[in-house]
Design a protein around this motif. Sequence first.
Motif, PDB file in Angstrom:
ATOM      1  N   SER A  12      -8.124  34.798 114.261  1.00 35.54           N
ATOM      2  CA  SER A  12      -7.456  33.404 114.592  1.00 35.54           C
ATOM      3  C   SER A  12      -7.396  32.506 113.571  1.00 35.54           C
ATOM      4  CB  SER A  12      -8.544  33.097 115.502  1.00 35.54           C
ATOM      5  OG  SER A  12      -9.668  32.515 115.113  1.00 35.54           O
ATOM      6  N   LEU A  13      -6.732  31.398 113.597  1.00 37.67           N
ATOM      7  CA  LEU A  13      -6.591  30.568 112.575  1.00 37.67           C
ATOM      8  C   LEU A  13      -8.097  29.835 112.268  1.00 37.67           C
ATOM      9  CD1 LEU A  13      -5.024  28.686 110.760  1.00 37.67           C
ATOM     10  CD2 LEU A  13      -4.852  26.954 112.765  1.00 37.67           C
ATOM     11  N   ASP A  25     -12.434  28.590 103.601  1.00 41.07           N
ATOM     12  CA  ASP A  25     -13.133  27.434 103.197  1.00 41.07           C
ATOM     13  C   ASP A  25     -14.461  27.989 102.456  1.00 41.07           C
ATOM     14  OD1 ASP A  25     -13.873  24.567 103.051  1.00 41.07           O
ATOM     15  OD2 ASP A  25     -15.739  25.321 104.581  1.00 41.07           O
ATOM     16  N   ALA A  26     -14.821  29.128 102.805  1.00 40.24           N
ATOM     17  CA  ALA A  26     -16.068  29.592 102.106  1.00 40.24           C
ATOM     18  C   ALA A  26     -15.694  29.878 100.882  1.00 40.24           C
ATOM     19  CB  ALA A  26     -16.513  30.908 102.992  1.00 40.24           C
ATOM     20  N   LEU A  27     -14.412  30.764 100.742  1.00 40.38           N
ATOM     21  CA  LEU A  27     -14.012  31.129  99.215  1.00 40.38           C
ATOM     22  C   LEU A  27     -13.863  29.900  98.468  1.00 40.38           C
ATOM     23  CD1 LEU A  27     -11.722  34.139 100.604  1.00 40.38           C
ATOM     24  CD2 LEU A  27     -13.831  34.081  98.896  1.00 40.38           C
ATOM     25  N   MET A  75       2.342  23.116  95.219  1.00 45.44           N
ATOM     26  CA  MET A  75       2.281  23.746  96.353  1.00 45.44           C
ATOM     27  C   MET A  75       0.976  24.342  96.616  1.00 45.44           C
ATOM     28  SD  MET A  75       5.386  23.432  97.931  1.00 45.44           S
ATOM     29  CE  MET A  75       5.372  24.766  99.120  1.00 45.44           C
ATOM     30  N   ALA A  76       0.312  24.964  95.760  1.00 41.03           N
ATOM     31  CA  ALA A  76      -1.129  25.697  96.150  1.00 41.03           C
ATOM     32  C   ALA A  76      -1.773  24.571  96.476  1.00 41.03           C
ATOM     33  CB  ALA A  76      -1.584  26.348  94.783  1.00 41.03           C
ATOM     34  N   LYS A  77      -1.809  23.288  95.879  1.00 37.14           N
ATOM     35  CA  LYS A  77      -2.631  22.295  96.289  1.00 37.14           C
ATOM     36  C   LYS A  77      -2.224  21.786  97.656  1.00 37.14           C
ATOM     37  CE  LYS A  77      -3.941  20.700  91.532  1.00 37.14           C
ATOM     38  NZ  LYS A  77      -3.370  19.758  90.484  1.00 37.14           N
ATOM     39  N   ALA A  78      -1.119  21.602  97.979  1.00 33.81           N
ATOM     40  CA  ALA A  78      -0.574  21.273  99.154  1.00 33.81           C
ATOM     41  C   ALA A  78      -1.023  22.237 100.320  1.00 33.81           C
ATOM     42  CB  ALA A  78       0.766  20.933  99.127  1.00 33.81           C
ATOM     43  N   PHE A  79      -0.883  23.322  99.999  1.00 33.45           N
ATOM     44  CA  PHE A  79      -1.474  24.496 101.112  1.00 33.45           C
ATOM     45  C   PHE A  79      -2.774  24.275 101.059  1.00 33.45           C
ATOM     46  CE2 PHE A  79      -3.164  28.806 101.827  1.00 33.45           C
ATOM     47  CZ  PHE A  79      -2.682  28.747 102.933  1.00 33.45           C
ATOM     48  N   ALA A  80      -3.701  24.118 100.226  1.00 34.55           N
ATOM     49  CA  ALA A  80      -5.112  24.035 100.504  1.00 34.55           C
ATOM     50  C   ALA A  80      -5.352  22.748 101.559  1.00 34.55           C
ATOM     51  CB  ALA A  80      -5.755  23.999  99.153  1.00 34.55           C
ATOM     52  N   GLN A  81      -4.565  21.706 101.073  1.00 37.02           N
ATOM     53  CA  GLN A  81      -4.986  20.391 101.921  1.00 37.02           C
ATOM     54  C   GLN A  81      -4.480  20.638 103.443  1.00 37.02           C
ATOM     55  OE1 GLN A  81      -2.933  17.499  99.295  1.00 37.02           O
ATOM     56  NE2 GLN A  81      -4.796  17.177  98.183  1.00 37.02           N
ATOM     57  N   GLY A 121      -6.872  22.290 105.334  1.00 28.27           N
ATOM     58  CA  GLY A 121      -7.975  21.755 105.785  1.00 28.27           C
ATOM     59  C   GLY A 121      -7.634  20.664 107.242  1.00 28.27           C
ATOM     60  N   VAL A 122      -6.212  20.176 106.976  1.00 33.24           N
ATOM     61  CA  VAL A 122      -5.748  19.490 108.177  1.00 33.24           C
ATOM     62  C   VAL A 122      -5.741  20.411 109.412  1.00 33.24           C
ATOM     63  CG1 VAL A 122      -3.726  18.598 109.030  1.00 33.24           C
ATOM     64  CG2 VAL A 122      -4.372  17.785 106.761  1.00 33.24           C
ATOM     65  N   PHE A 123      -5.219  21.546 109.265  1.00 32.18           N
ATOM     66  CA  PHE A 123      -5.044  22.611 110.505  1.00 32.18           C
ATOM     67  C   PHE A 123      -6.536  22.827 111.070  1.00 32.18           C
ATOM     68  CE2 PHE A 123      -0.787  23.646 109.114  1.00 32.18           C
ATOM     69  CZ  PHE A 123      -0.083  23.354 110.451  1.00 32.18           C
ATOM     70  N   ALA A 124      -7.485  22.984 110.018  1.00 32.80           N
ATOM     71  CA  ALA A 124      -9.000  23.296 110.435  1.00 32.80           C
ATOM     72  C   ALA A 124      -9.434  21.966 111.305  1.00 32.80           C
ATOM     73  CB  ALA A 124      -9.719  23.516 109.475  1.00 32.80           C
ATOM     74  N   GLU A 125      -9.319  21.051 110.837  1.00 33.86           N
ATOM     75  CA  GLU A 125      -9.651  19.666 111.545  1.00 33.86           C
ATOM     76  C   GLU A 125      -8.952  19.520 112.851  1.00 33.86           C
ATOM     77  OE1 GLU A 125      -9.748  14.694 111.033  1.00 33.86           O
ATOM     78  OE2 GLU A 125      -9.797  16.220 108.927  1.00 33.86           O
ATOM     79  N   LEU A 126      -7.626  19.761 112.949  1.00 28.68           N
ATOM     80  CA  LEU A 126      -6.809  20.025 114.164  1.00 28.68           C
ATOM     81  C   LEU A 126      -7.390  20.689 115.123  1.00 28.68           C
ATOM     82  CD1 LEU A 126      -4.370  18.668 115.843  1.00 28.68           C
ATOM     83  CD2 LEU A 126      -3.004  20.666 114.723  1.00 28.68           C
TER      84      LEU A 126
END
Length: 182
Positions: free
Chosen positions: A71-72, A80-82, A104-110, A113-118
């Motif tokens: 799952s997401l 996150d752990a990595l 793009m890598a930085k944007a992906f990581a952010q 985080g947004v999806f995890a919070e959502l």
Amino acid sequence: MALIGYARVSTQDQSLDAQITALTNAGCVKIYHGKQSGKSDDNWKKLDELIDYSREGDIVVVTAFDRLGRSLNQVLSKVDALSKKGVHIKTLDGQIDTSNGSPMAKAFAQLLGVFAELEHSIITDRLQSGRVRTGRLGGRTPKLSAEQRKEVKMRLKNGESKLKLSKEYSVSRATILNIENE
């Protein structure tokens, strides 16, 4: 810096060979793998071993991003752990590479985080809605009914002992004190 591979298939019928070959060809020095259902704890133990083994600057390589979880939420948890260990992630399908430090890598990581919070917010909202709908708002059910609590308060005002009331109602003295202080 080391390339560490992770391969996973969901059923015993499926073969890990293609993933392991691809990870070996990509230069992975160590490859962890699981051949269990995604629900199996053993499968996630292998991924947790990989996370424990990895060091800052290492790159975890997977054939596709979904190999990190069912799952997401699971995927985000592992990412996150990595990330907290300073470990990067790269997919062989070219979708993700957080090791290159690109915008793009930085944007992906952010974005992760947004999806995890959502996802967390959605789960919390569903839980709360269910609690309201069923009337189960959480917490322990009171040992004494509202009527019994009124009775205890009245008897305390009339000077009865807290110890006597606690024994009579089969509750602790602290419960009687809490009722008195309501």
